[in-house]
Write an enzyme that holds these catalytic residues in place. Structure first.
Site, PDB file in Angstrom:
ATOM      1  N   CYS A 131       0.669  -1.187  -0.014  1.00 28.96           N
ATOM      2  CA  CYS A 131       0.066  -0.019   0.161  1.00 28.96           C
ATOM      3  C   CYS A 131       0.950   1.410   0.051  1.00 28.96           C
ATOM      4  O   CYS A 131       1.247   1.654   1.025  1.00 28.96           O
ATOM      5  CB  CYS A 131      -0.831  -0.009   1.210  1.00 28.96           C
ATOM      6  SG  CYS A 131      -2.004   1.516   1.441  1.00 28.96           S
ATOM      7  N   CYS A 134      -0.182   4.050   2.272  1.00 27.30           N
ATOM      8  CA  CYS A 134      -0.262   3.641   3.785  1.00 27.30           C
ATOM      9  C   CYS A 134       1.425   4.059   4.026  1.00 27.30           C
ATOM     10  O   CYS A 134       1.815   4.573   5.044  1.00 27.30           O
ATOM     11  CB  CYS A 134      -0.319   2.474   4.161  1.00 27.30           C
ATOM     12  SG  CYS A 134      -1.891   1.762   3.442  1.00 27.30           S
ATOM     13  N   ASP A 135       2.306   3.686   3.124  1.00 29.92           N
ATOM     14  CA  ASP A 135       3.610   3.483   3.571  1.00 29.92           C
ATOM     15  C   ASP A 135       4.868   4.355   2.901  1.00 29.92           C
ATOM     16  O   ASP A 135       5.684   4.489   3.103  1.00 29.92           O
ATOM     17  CB  ASP A 135       4.181   1.933   3.580  1.00 29.92           C
ATOM     18  CG  ASP A 135       3.013   1.070   4.390  1.00 29.92           C
ATOM     19  OD1 ASP A 135       2.741   1.404   5.518  1.00 29.92           O
ATOM     20  OD2 ASP A 135       3.039   0.010   3.969  1.00 29.92           O
TER      21      ASP A 135
END
Ligand code: NAP
Length: 307
Positions: A131, A134-135
């Site tokens: 992701c 997200c990261d």
């Protein structure tokens, strides 16, 4: 006893919730393991009609959730671990509880695929991710790889150039599955390089619990080499979340539920919507449309049946 339970809180589940709630069916939405579904892991959505300048995926999801709540939909966190669809009311196991419903809408979506390497599990969250949204933040000024040749890989790679020094799209073929517009956008980005036809054979260093390098193979020459890298993002597609329905609902060989005559599954009173059955279009707007269909089909079904 609920009239309608909706499994999944992505675009399909939330649209079904809006429609079912407005039809006074007081639906219960079970969030699932990935609340908000794939849109909550994405950035700008530019192709959902009605948003001239686009809308952030998580914002779209939050809006739809509030909209469903406004009409009386209830939400419950947790995932369904078992279902009994042999008779109505249907029974669903969530944690220690058994929930019952007269009609069921399955909108459990699909989850990110992984490479299947033993080292993968150890390095998730330690340099390996599925992701970018997200990261990506953790990879400022780093050199990273995005694996895949579809739209997801192009989108993730383009997004990651906000943070990373270089992003290399590694794909197992020389041809790309991605749409022309997404591929062209990635090709035009000076920070993005392409490496084909390559696969990742292993990830290091499991002992240090930190991704430091990868072993890669050129599929034309079969040459194997080691490559230093700070991060790897997998953009290789998704699998439908249908494990609990094996043997209970009809599905195709890839595990996608089969629907007929709108959103109807092979079990009367059970409907499916979104990526859990759609392996072709897989768009937010088609998932939303499918959620709407499932709610209308469930409403019609309930008009003619009482438990
Ligand atoms: P996809 O189209 O199925 O592409 C998956 C890619 O990963 C393929 O290139 C595939 O290679 C590769 N792959 C699969 N398993 C692999 C493995 N084990 N090792 C290495 N490579 C592997 O999936 P997607 O990109 O997630 O797209 C899914 C759908 O969502 C598509 O319809 C797409 O258009 C849509 N989508 C749209 C947007 C957008 O419009 N903003 C963004 C993302 C996704 P092969 O090509 O060799 O099979």
């Amino acid at each position: 006893m609920y009239k309608v339970i909706i499994i999944g809180s992505g675009c399909a589940g939330l649209t079904a919730a809006v429609y079912a709630a407005r039809a006074d069916l007081m639906p219960l939405v079970i969030d699932g393991r990935e609340p908000g579904g794939q849109l909550s892991l994405t950035t700008m959505v530019e192709n959902f009609p009605g948003f001239v300048d686009g809308i952030l995926g998580p914002q779209l999801i939050e809006n739809a959730r509030k909209q469903a709540e406004r009409f009386g939909a209830q939400f419950r966190s947790g995932a369904v671990t078992d279902v009994d669809l042999s008779q109505r009311p249907f029974k669903l196991t969530v944690g220690n509880e058994t929930l019952e419903c007269e009609a069921l809408i399955v909108a459990s979506g699909a989850s990110a695929r992984t490479l299947g390497l033993p080292s993968e599990r150890e390095l998730f969250g330690h340099g390996l991710s599925t992701c970018a949204t997200c990261d990506g933040f953790f990879f400022r000024d780093k050199n990273i790889i995005v694996v895949g040749g579809g739209d997801s890989a192009m989108e993730e790679a383009t997004f990651l150039t906000k943070f990373a020094s270089t992003v290399t799209i590694m794909h197992r073929r020389n041809e790309f599955r991605a749409s022309k517009i997404m591929l062209d956008r990635a090709r035009a980005n000076a920070k993005i390089k392409f490496l084909t036809p390559y696969i990742i054979e292993d990830l290091h260093d499991v002992q240090k619990k930190n991704l430091e390098s990868i072993r890669i193979r050129n599929l034309d020459t079969q040459e194997v080499s080691q490559m230093h890298i700070d991060g790897v993002f997998l953009g290789i597609g998704h699998d439908p979340n249908t494990a609990i329905f094996k043997g209970k609902l009809d599905m195709n060989p890839d595990g996608y539920l089969i629907v007929n005559n709108g959103s109807r599954t092979n079990v009367e009173g059970v409907f499916a919507a979104g990526d859990v059955h759609d392996h072709i279009y897989r768009q937010a707007i088609t998932a939303a449309g499918a959620g709407c269909m499932a709610a209308i089909d469930a409403e019609k079904f309930l008009e003619g049946h009482t438990a």
